[in-house]
Motif scaffolding. Structure first.
Motif, short mmCIF file in Angstrom:
data_model
loop_
_atom_site.label_atom_id
_atom_site.label_comp_id
_atom_site.label_asym_id
_atom_site.label_seq_id
_atom_site.Cartn_x
_atom_site.Cartn_y
_atom_site.Cartn_z
N ALA A 1 -33.05 -23.05 66.08
CA ALA A 1 -33.44 -24.25 65.33
C ALA A 1 -32.86 -25.47 66.04
N VAL A 2 -33.72 -26.40 66.40
CA VAL A 2 -33.27 -27.68 66.95
C VAL A 2 -33.42 -28.66 65.78
N VAL A 3 -32.29 -29.21 65.34
CA VAL A 3 -32.28 -29.97 64.10
C VAL A 3 -31.90 -31.42 64.37
N GLY A 4 -32.58 -32.35 63.72
CA GLY A 4 -32.15 -33.75 63.87
C GLY A 4 -33.00 -34.70 63.05
N ARG A 5 -32.31 -35.55 62.28
CA ARG A 5 -33.05 -36.53 61.48
C ARG A 5 -33.71 -37.56 62.39
N GLY A 6 -33.19 -37.67 63.62
CA GLY A 6 -33.72 -38.68 64.54
C GLY A 6 -35.00 -38.23 65.24
N MET A 7 -35.38 -36.99 65.08
CA MET A 7 -36.51 -36.48 65.87
C MET A 7 -37.84 -37.10 65.47
N LYS A 8 -37.96 -37.41 64.17
CA LYS A 8 -39.29 -37.85 63.74
C LYS A 8 -39.63 -39.24 64.26
N SER A 9 -38.60 -40.02 64.59
CA SER A 9 -38.91 -41.36 65.08
C SER A 9 -38.90 -41.43 66.61
N GLN A 10 -38.81 -40.29 67.25
CA GLN A 10 -38.74 -40.28 68.72
C GLN A 10 -39.98 -39.60 69.29
N ARG A 11 -40.57 -40.25 70.23
CA ARG A 11 -41.70 -39.61 70.89
C ARG A 11 -41.21 -38.52 71.85
N GLY A 12 -41.99 -37.47 71.98
CA GLY A 12 -41.75 -36.51 73.07
C GLY A 12 -40.59 -35.55 72.90
N THR A 13 -40.06 -35.44 71.68
CA THR A 13 -38.93 -34.51 71.51
C THR A 13 -39.36 -33.08 71.83
N ALA A 14 -40.48 -32.67 71.23
CA ALA A 14 -40.95 -31.31 71.47
C ALA A 14 -41.25 -31.13 72.95
N GLY A 15 -41.86 -32.14 73.55
CA GLY A 15 -42.19 -32.07 74.97
C GLY A 15 -40.95 -31.83 75.81
N ARG A 16 -39.87 -32.52 75.47
CA ARG A 16 -38.64 -32.36 76.25
C ARG A 16 -38.06 -30.96 76.08
N ILE A 17 -38.14 -30.46 74.83
CA ILE A 17 -37.60 -29.12 74.59
C ILE A 17 -38.35 -28.11 75.46
N PHE A 18 -39.69 -28.20 75.43
CA PHE A 18 -40.47 -27.16 76.11
C PHE A 18 -40.43 -27.31 77.62
N SER A 19 -40.29 -28.56 78.10
CA SER A 19 -40.18 -28.64 79.56
C SER A 19 -38.81 -28.11 80.00
N ALA A 20 -37.78 -28.35 79.17
CA ALA A 20 -36.46 -27.81 79.52
C ALA A 20 -36.51 -26.28 79.56
N LEU A 21 -37.19 -25.70 78.60
CA LEU A 21 -37.26 -24.23 78.56
C LEU A 21 -38.09 -23.70 79.73
N ALA A 22 -39.17 -24.41 80.05
CA ALA A 22 -40.00 -23.98 81.18
C ALA A 22 -39.20 -24.03 82.48
N HIS A 23 -38.42 -25.12 82.66
CA HIS A 23 -37.61 -25.22 83.87
C HIS A 23 -36.56 -24.11 83.95
N ALA A 24 -36.11 -23.66 82.78
CA ALA A 24 -35.12 -22.57 82.78
C ALA A 24 -35.80 -21.21 82.82
N ASN A 25 -37.11 -21.22 83.05
CA ASN A 25 -37.86 -19.96 83.15
C ASN A 25 -37.88 -19.15 81.87
N ILE A 26 -37.91 -19.83 80.76
CA ILE A 26 -37.88 -19.12 79.47
C ILE A 26 -39.24 -19.20 78.81
N ASN A 27 -39.71 -18.03 78.42
CA ASN A 27 -41.02 -17.94 77.79
C ASN A 27 -40.87 -18.20 76.28
N VAL A 28 -41.63 -19.15 75.75
CA VAL A 28 -41.54 -19.46 74.32
C VAL A 28 -42.55 -18.58 73.57
N ARG A 29 -42.04 -17.83 72.58
CA ARG A 29 -42.92 -16.90 71.85
C ARG A 29 -43.46 -17.49 70.57
N MET A 30 -42.78 -18.50 70.05
CA MET A 30 -43.22 -19.08 68.77
C MET A 30 -42.69 -20.49 68.63
#
Ligand code: ASP
Length: 439
Positions: free
Chosen positions: A375-404
């Motif tokens: 769980a990535v938690v933060g009240r600040g996420m809803k007012s920030q663009r690209g939070t999900a994008g940053r999470i998934f690019s970080a995971l992709a760079h770390a070679n981690i496959n996202v299942r859900m």
């Protein structure tokens, strides 16, 4: 101004720790009501007094000799009393405890003596009144905490007191016998006392400087969280971050009292403020990351699922019938996936699958085990663009496959499923992108 201060077991494990606690309390005269735990571990190999009491009572319950283990417990208290140069003897108290153990008065009574005796020492050390929790904290017939009766009695008692020590962790049943909260329950007592005396703050003193952005066993030296809301904390605790007993937030939250997590070994550090709401921005886009391993994804496919009224309800009934609780449920047009705890599901797997067949007759099902949820938690996420994008690019760079991926509609959290073996690397990658590089 009144502050309630609760001290955890490691803050009260020895005379030296007691002295630190004494200094903290004396340095602020608004710290009027004190809730102690039982003495905890003095080092990593030590045993908590509560655990010693459970073991000792098990011997008594089995009719075996428990005198030596009880002496060892008494020694722990005596070393605190002697180290603080107090004129106090627990001789009589231990005679009563020994008698009650012989009479097998109950395991909760046994466990509660840890905080009871520490409370007596603490009151003597501070020159505060001792208020036995059995007289002011109540459980009802079915063993649930009786908030109403407790509040009425406790508020009245505290109103007439300048200061007091109320031992944590226990209260009494309607018949007067002792009952404890679940483990770690002194946090709850502190919260109840704070509500009853209308405290301006509930300080919870422990051995870390507050909540951390990530688990220190995974991320090296994670940053502390300065301010966190109750809802954020609940999301993180649910996913495994352990700071406070889960039930400790309810009494103070209702009363609008903030909790301040502080470090007895570093009293200058401000720790973490847990508040109902705040306009303070978190230092980072995310407030915290937590997660757990060991989930199973049950995927259910059926053509035209989306147009069948009641499909989801019936599918979920298959889990309910077998007593399995559901963690997350992302869905597609003709497919839904149900995440459940592996340990709970494994023994009932075939019953659930046959219930599913009977209730919804799926075209195809698939089970995938060993999944971790983060769980990535933060009240600040809803007012920030690209939070999900940053999470998934970080995971992709770390070679981690996202299942859900599951983003709650409150936008307070994003839940990500990865393979168990990628769990630590995924948390590190997310921490790095938001906290270290702050991209
Ligand atoms: N002493 C109890 C336990 O070890 C309660 C507490 O510390 O909060 O669980």
């Amino acid at each position: 101004m009144v502050k309630v201060v609760k001290f955890g077991g490691s803050s009260l494990a020895s005379a030296e720790q007691f002295a630190k606690v004494g200094n903290i309390i004396r340095s602020d005269e608004s710290r009027k009501f004190v809730v102690p735990s039982a003495p905890g571990k003095r080092n990593s190999k030590d045993i908590k007094v509560t655990d010693m009491l459970y073991d000792c009572y098990a011997l008594a319950d089995a009719g075996e000799d428990f005198r030596i283990p009880l002496m060892k417990i008494k020694d722990r208290y005596d070393s605190i009393i002697n180290g603080l140069n107090l004129k106090l003897s627990l001789e009589e108290e231990f005679k009563i405890i020994s008698e009650n153990f012989k009479n097998k008065v109950g395991v909760d009574y046994a466990a509660s003596r840890g905080e009871y005796l520490n409370g007596i020492i603490m009151a003597n050390y501070l020159g505060y009144e001792f208020l036995d929790a059995a007289d002011v904290i109540f459980f009802d017939e079915d063993g649930s905490f009786d908030a109403e009766r407790t509040h009425k009695v406790l508020a009245k008692r505290l109103d007439n007191m300048e200061n007091a020590v109320v031992p944590g962790f226990y209260g009494s049943n309607p018949d007067g016998s002792i009952r404890t909260f679940s483990r770690g329950g002194s946090d709850i007592t502190g919260s109840i006392v704070a509500k009853a005396c209308k405290a301006s703050i509930y300080e919870n003193w422990t051995d870390v400087s507050g909540c951390l952005v990530a688990d220190p066993r995974i991320v090296e030296n994670p940053q502390p969280i300065k301010v966190i809301t109750y809802r954020e904390l609940r999301e993180l605790s649910y996913m495994g971050a352990s700071v406070l007993h889960e039930d400790a937030v309810f009494p103070v939250r209702k009363a609008g009292i903030p909790i301040n997590i502080r470090n007895t070994n570093d009293p200058e550090a401000e720790g973490t403020m847990i508040v109902d709401s705040t306009c303070q921005k978190a230092d980072y886009t995310i407030t915290g990351i937590a997660g757990k391993k060991g989930f199973v994804a049950v995927s259910i496919d059926k053509d035209q699922m989306n147009s069948q009224v009641g499909f989801c309800r019936k599918a979920l009934q298959a889990f309910e019938e077998n007593g399995i609780s559901i963690e997350h449920m992302p869905s597609g047009i003709d497919t839904m996936t149900v995440f459940v705890h592996q340990a709970e599901f494994e023994g009932k797997e075939q019953q659930v699958m046959s219930s599913l067949r009977r209730l919804v007759n799926p075209d195809y099902t698939e089970l995938e085990a060993d999944i971790a949820l983060i769980a990535v938690v933060g009240r600040g996420m809803k007012s920030q663009r690209g939070t999900a994008g940053r999470i998934f690019s970080a995971l992709a760079h770390a070679n981690i496959n996202v299942r859900m991926i599951d983003q709650g509609s409150s936008e307070l959290n994003i839940i990500i499923g990865v393979a168990n073996e990628d769990f630590e690397a995924a948390i590190k990658a997310i921490y790095d992108i938001f906290v270290v590089t702050r991209l």
